[in-house]
Design a protein around this motif. Structure first.
Motif, PDB file in Angstrom:
ATOM      1  N   THR A 494       0.862  -1.257   0.031  1.00 25.82           N
ATOM      2  CA  THR A 494       0.006  -0.057  -0.093  1.00 25.82           C
ATOM      3  C   THR A 494       0.655   1.103  -0.145  1.00 25.82           C
ATOM      4  N   ASN A 495       0.787   2.064  -0.935  1.00 25.01           N
ATOM      5  CA  ASN A 495       1.732   3.092  -1.231  1.00 25.01           C
ATOM      6  C   ASN A 495       1.042   4.232  -1.683  1.00 25.01           C
ATOM      7  N   THR A 496       1.510   5.454  -1.089  1.00 22.83           N
ATOM      8  CA  THR A 496       0.644   6.873  -1.327  1.00 22.83           C
ATOM      9  C   THR A 496       1.035   7.298  -2.768  1.00 22.83           C
ATOM     10  N   THR A 497       2.076   6.739  -3.379  1.00 28.22           N
ATOM     11  CA  THR A 497       2.526   7.199  -4.837  1.00 28.22           C
ATOM     12  C   THR A 497       1.886   6.634  -5.823  1.00 28.22           C
ATOM     13  N   ARG A 498       1.112   5.304  -5.549  1.00 26.54           N
ATOM     14  CA  ARG A 498       0.284   4.712  -6.278  1.00 26.54           C
ATOM     15  C   ARG A 498      -1.341   4.855  -5.978  1.00 26.54           C
TER      16      ARG A 498
END
Ligand code: LUZ
Ligand code: MOS
Length: 754
Positions: A494-498
């Motif tokens: 879970t990644n905020t850039t994606r």
């Protein structure tokens, strides 16, 4: 119904190969952080002397609020909480400084050398005291329906009483922690053990005084969250980020258990007052409650939790006249926070207590009152939502019938008649829990799906895997929609850039919200692939479907594989990625009127709990818990049963043995597992049986598979009342008390009360 599967992490979990923050390979120049926290619960900081600590070899820098380039503020709902204390401290364990050193051991050594002088101020530890002193976080909230004042005067019975439910330590196996690494041009990547990656990103940006795009949050998985990492995973990551901003070196901080227990907030203790009115047919005509929530020293999520207490104050019952008020009381405890159920359990304990006391006063079985008032179709909740697809009575009567309640009761009566020193008790606990964040604005999610040119698929969502198997469910949704085998789909971190601007993984809603987004993305991808396929097989697009890794035409398998179709789409320059957004329809809530339709749907269930009390020792065992639960159409029964059993154990722990204890100075006494008891295998129910009630599911749930994370926790409340009944069976003089947890010590006192 969808094909089920094992938790996709089970293989790496049992081999010890699953990665958590602390397993990440660290850069050679990594530094280690450690918080220096307040040794007093309330006071003015007169002086802090860091010189001796700074002189320890290996200490790189000790950060304080003076090093913050942005705002010293981490409050979410209300901006009332500094990252590091400035000139006052408001709870024992409040972070004051952040020691950064070349090793954890050095940081620990340095921490002992910090001298602090605090001018102590008076300490409030209980909600009642806070209310007396008018110490509040915000203004109180009230829900009402009908006219309680008028209704009480018409009642045949009016009973008043008081309850207390204690806090609860989250005790996630993995403590709080993070690893922050500098990137180019002042950007920072933080791997965090958080349920709310966006909360960490937003707060870090604010405190550092940089735009959000400079901060990237990545979450692999958590070793448990239970709400404790919805808001309170943030400060540690932000502290590490501040240090990275200044030092341009990676900083790691994993809290040890003692520090974690001392510094973080817990489930909110509640002191509550109730007044319940019934007519002679045992109909609850009116219910009034005042809830005093012990919020701790800052707001954190307390206002939202207080709100959910009001939403669930009448549990599974229809009450035509309701008046409930909640006060978020400001005390000198660590800010209390989200914990599975989010104020719901505290609310339900009060009405169950009210019913128990009413039954005791009238001289009938509690069950009779419960049964006479179960929610029915089109009943109105105090907040204006109309109950639909109600399963309250269905689960209740199914439980009575399938688990042969009459027989169980007879066994208990016989047992009690034949045993002097052991007594059994039984209780029924219905649960109705609303699904959606009560803050309508938070009910949205996104998914980003890449089909790679070889046909394999990568799925990113805003969902955080914390052991609840949400990644498994996301994989099921994607694989089922695309008609491909499970091994073609991978769940990414879970990644905020994606996936940006996410709500935390919370409110039992993660699979619903993110799953609907996954489904939407897959549908869009399939629409494009179907056009490609229709040309390849020369058939109309409407005849194309994707199943079993093949293109199907008119329901028949063609020779065209999934891989072939993807390769062809690539050749035709068709987009193989899709980003989809889902926002729950229908829901709304007007806070000025305290009315609306806040929940997508409700989850229902009923638990029958049987216990045996050892009346010489005050100890007890949970003999069995038999549950009828509304799963809708479960997409993964193995996972869902795991959620029910885990939540039940956690609920029983909260109600029977987990006893948070602060002394009057505001110091946490139950600060280790030697003094804070949680359920182990011996205190778990000897048997747990769960039956899925057959329902139509709900279209607002992902594939009609209803949310399951929180509702079953409240079955644990049944244990309290079963034990109470056993105590009463031994000692007729016992006066019902609603003071949880019902520890063996309290049971013993009750057994011999005169
Ligand atoms: N978190 C939140 C929650 O922010 N809002 C909610 O309504 C909620 N409900 C349950 C658990 N966490
Ligand atoms: Mo929660 S109590 O973080 O769903």
């Amino acid at each position: 119904m969808m094909k089920t599967m094992k938790n996709i992490d089970s293989f790496t979990h049992v081999r010890g190969e699953s990665l958590f923050v602390d397993d990440l390979i660290t850069r050679q120049d990594t530094l280690y952080g450690l918080v220096f926290d307040s040794p007093k619960a309330h006071g003015k900081i007169k002086h802090v002397d860091y010189t001796k600590a700074e002189q320890v070899k290996g200490v790189v820098k000790i950060f304080t609020y003076k090093d913050i380039l942005g705002e010293n503020q981490i409050g979410g709902i209300i901006p009332d909480e500094p990252l590091w204390a400035e000139d006052e401290v408001h709870f024992w364990g409040q972070p004051i400084a952040f020691i950064v050193a070349t090793s954890e051991a050095i940081a620990k050594k340095a921490r002992l050398l910090i001298d602090i002088e605090i001018e102590e101020l008076s300490v409030i530890t209980t909600a009642k005291e806070a209310k007396e002193k008018q110490s509040f976080i915000n203004t109180p909230r009230s829900f009402s329906l009908g006219d309680t004042d008028a209704a009480f005067s018409d009642c045949d019975y009016v009973i008043e009483g008081e309850t207390f439910s204690n806090g609860q330590e989250h005790l996630y196996l993995e403590t709080q922690g993070c690893y922050a690494v500098p990137q180019e041009n002042g950007s920072i990547k933080i791997t965090s053990s958080t349920q709310g990656p966006t909360a960490v990103q937003k707060t870090a940006a604010k405190v550092l005084g940089v735009p959000m795009h400079k901060i990237e949050i990545d979450v692999i998985r958590l070793g448990g969250g239970f709400g404790g990492k919805e808001d309170q995973a943030t400060p540690w990551s932000v502290m590490a980020a501040v240090a990275v901003q200044h030092l341009n070196k990676p900083v790691k901080y994993i809290l040890n258990r003692h520090d974690d227990m001392r510094m973080t907030g817990k489930r909110h203790p509640y002191s509550s007052f109730f007044k319940i009115g019934l007519d002679k047919n045992l109909k609850i005509v009116a219910f009034e409650a005042e809830f005093l929530q012990n919020a701790g020293a800052a707001a954190d999520l307390s206002p939202a939790i207080a709100e959910r207490t009001l939403f669930h104050a009448t549990n599974s019952y229809f009450v035509p006249n309701v008046s409930t008020t909640v006060y978020s009381c400001k005390t000198n405890l660590p800010p209390n926070t989200a914990f599975r159920g989010f104020g719901g359990p505290q609310g339900m304990f009060v009405i169950e207590s009210a019913i128990a006391k009413a039954a005791d006063t009238i001289g009938i079985d509690k069950r009779k009152i419960q049964e006479a008032n179960l929610l029915a179709e089109n009943d109105e909740f105090s907040y204006g939502q109309i109950a639909t697809n109600v399963e309250a009575q269905n689960t209740w009567f199914t439980a009575k019938e399938k688990f042969e309640l009459d027989k169980l009761e007879k066994e208990i009566t016989d047992f009690n008649a034949n045993n002097a020193h052991f007594k059994k008790g039984i209780s029924l606990m219905p649960v109705t829990f609303g699904i959606s964040f009560t803050n309508t604005m938070m009910n949205h999610a996104r998914a980003l799906i890449h089909i790679y040119q070889d046909g394999s698929v990568g799925v990113s969502t805003g969902a955080v895997e914390m052991g609840q198997s949400v990644n498994t469910k996301m994989l099921q949704v994607a694989q089922n929609a695309l008609g491909i085998s499970a091994n073609k789909v991978k769940l990414e971190t879970t990644n905020t850039t994606r996936v940006a601007n996410t709500s935390p993984s919370a409110a039992s809603s993660t699979a619903d919200l993110n799953g609907k987004a996954v489904l939407k993305a897959c549908t869009a991808l399939l629409e494009r692939l179907a056009i490609v396929a229709s040309k390849m097989v020369t058939a109309d697009v409407s005849k194309i479907s994707f199943q079993e890794d093949y293109v199907f035409v008119d329901g028949k398998k063609s020779k065209i594989t999934w891989e072939a179709i993807v390769a062809q789409a690539m050749a035709e320059r068709i987009a193989l990625s899709e980003n989809a957004h889902y926002a729950t329809p229908v829901i709304h809530f007007d806070k000025t009127k305290e009315k609306g339709h806040p929940f997508a749907y409700h989850v229902y269930g009923t638990a029958i709990t049987s216990v045996t009390v050892d009346c010489v020792r005050g100890t007890y065992e949970i003999d069995s818990v038999k549950i009828v639960h509304d799963f809708g159409e479960s997409m993964n029964f193995g996972v869902d049963i795991g959620q029910v059993e885990g939540a039940l154990a956690q609920g029983i722990g909260w109600m029977t043995m987990e006893e948070i204890s602060y002394n009057s100075d505001g110091r946490l006494l139950s600060n280790a597992l030697s003094t804070y008891k949680v359920p182990d295998i011996f205190s778990a129910p000897k048997t747990i049986e769960t039956i899925a009630v057959e329902t139509d599911g709900n279209d607002m749930a992902i594939h009609k598979s209803k949310a399951v994370g929180e509702p079953p926790l409240m079955y644990g409340i049944g244990a309290y009342f079963a034990i109470q009944q056993a105590v009463k069976a031994f000692n007729k003089n016992y006066k019902l008390k609603f003071d949880s947890p019902f520890t063996p010590e309290k049971v013993l006192m009750g057994l011999y009360e005169k």
